[in-house]
Scaffold this motif. Sequence first.
Motif, PDB file in Angstrom:
ATOM      1  N   ALA A  61       0.849   3.975  -2.953  1.00 20.61           N
ATOM      2  CA  ALA A  61       0.554   5.388  -2.682  1.00 20.61           C
ATOM      3  C   ALA A  61       1.690   6.274  -3.163  1.00 20.61           C
ATOM      4  O   ALA A  61       1.470   7.368  -3.698  1.00 20.61           O
ATOM      5  CB  ALA A  61       0.334   5.578  -1.183  1.00 20.61           C
ATOM      6  N   ARG A  62       2.933   5.819  -2.995  1.00 24.31           N
ATOM      7  CA  ARG A  62       4.074   6.606  -3.443  1.00 24.31           C
ATOM      8  C   ARG A  62       4.080   6.736  -4.962  1.00 24.31           C
ATOM      9  O   ARG A  62       4.338   7.809  -5.509  1.00 24.31           O
ATOM     10  CB  ARG A  62       5.359   5.954  -2.946  1.00 24.31           C
ATOM     11  CG  ARG A  62       6.614   6.780  -3.241  1.00 24.31           C
ATOM     12  CD  ARG A  62       7.859   6.084  -2.715  1.00 24.31           C
ATOM     13  NE  ARG A  62       7.778   5.943  -1.272  1.00 24.31           N
ATOM     14  CZ  ARG A  62       8.038   4.836  -0.622  1.00 24.31           C
ATOM     15  NH1 ARG A  62       8.368   3.737  -1.310  1.00 24.31           N
ATOM     16  NH2 ARG A  62       7.976   4.796   0.696  1.00 24.31           N
ATOM     17  N   ALA A  92       1.474   6.494  -6.904  1.00 26.27           N
ATOM     18  CA  ALA A  92       0.350   7.364  -7.302  1.00 26.27           C
ATOM     19  C   ALA A  92       0.717   8.832  -7.096  1.00 26.27           C
ATOM     20  O   ALA A  92       0.394   9.685  -7.921  1.00 26.27           O
ATOM     21  CB  ALA A  92      -0.888   7.008  -6.472  1.00 26.27           C
ATOM     22  N   ALA A  93       1.404   9.115  -6.012  1.00 26.31           N
ATOM     23  CA  ALA A  93       1.811  10.498  -5.756  1.00 26.31           C
ATOM     24  C   ALA A  93       2.807  10.970  -6.796  1.00 26.31           C
ATOM     25  O   ALA A  93       2.747  12.099  -7.280  1.00 26.31           O
ATOM     26  CB  ALA A  93       2.406  10.616  -4.354  1.00 26.31           C
ATOM     27  N   ARG A 112       0.823  -1.201   0.000  1.00 28.24           N
ATOM     28  CA  ARG A 112       0.000   0.000   0.000  1.00 28.24           C
ATOM     29  C   ARG A 112       0.863   1.259   0.000  1.00 28.24           C
ATOM     30  O   ARG A 112       0.561   2.239  -0.683  1.00 28.24           O
ATOM     31  CB  ARG A 112      -0.937   0.008   1.211  1.00 28.24           C
ATOM     32  CG  ARG A 112      -2.089  -0.977   1.107  1.00 28.24           C
ATOM     33  CD  ARG A 112      -3.187  -0.647   2.112  1.00 28.24           C
ATOM     34  NE  ARG A 112      -2.680  -0.715   3.479  1.00 28.24           N
ATOM     35  CZ  ARG A 112      -2.743  -1.797   4.237  1.00 28.24           C
ATOM     36  NH1 ARG A 112      -3.253  -2.922   3.751  1.00 28.24           N
ATOM     37  NH2 ARG A 112      -2.265  -1.773   5.470  1.00 28.24           N
TER      38      ARG A 112
END
Length: 223
Positions: free
Chosen positions: A208-209, A211-212, A204
């Motif tokens: 998230a990284r 996606a950022a 996760r």
Amino acid sequence: MYLNDVVRALSRQWIVVILGVILTAGLGYQAARVTPVYLASEVLVVKYPVSPDSPNPLTGLYPPVAITAAAVATSLRTPAFEEEFRRAGMTGTYEFAPRNTGTNQEPRYIISSLTVTNTTDSEEQGLLGLRILTAAYTDKLTELQDRWNVRQDLRFTVSTLVAPSVTMLSHSAVRALLGSALLGGLATLVVPLWVDKYVRRRRRIRAARKAAEAGGSLAAGAA
């Protein structure tokens, strides 16, 4: 966490589960084949000299004799003496336990006897250890009285009150196997769940990284 979640987590970490089962089996095998342990014991008594007023040295309670017996026993429970006993051939662990009628905090040494024990891996070694310990105790008492210049007819002597004996300490292979299965089974359940939770958290975080980073790239392109 529901049962289905637990099953799915264990199936995802099947390698960890298999390792847990193998380790549990090995632990159970080692626990069930423990080497027998034998306890050799003997009871010694320190006697005061026979006199017309006291013809039987085994009757009555004499604190000075008991205190002397306990002091000699305490002096032999040191690393230096343990090393000396091992050089003489003793194996395992030993203990000089003076008998008294008090407590550990406030002992009242009024019984001049003590129990000598040697815990080892064979009957022969246990009896050999008792002989070494008894001889050392007798020699130490003699040395102490030599230092005090005690007359021969006034000296304390050591005798055997209860003859040496050896008993095998009980070990239950069934209890050992059950304990190993319980501990191993618990570890086999908990560790894969923890590993699965850790792996999913890391995934996760990486997602998230990414996606950022992707969002930042799009914003820079639009600018």
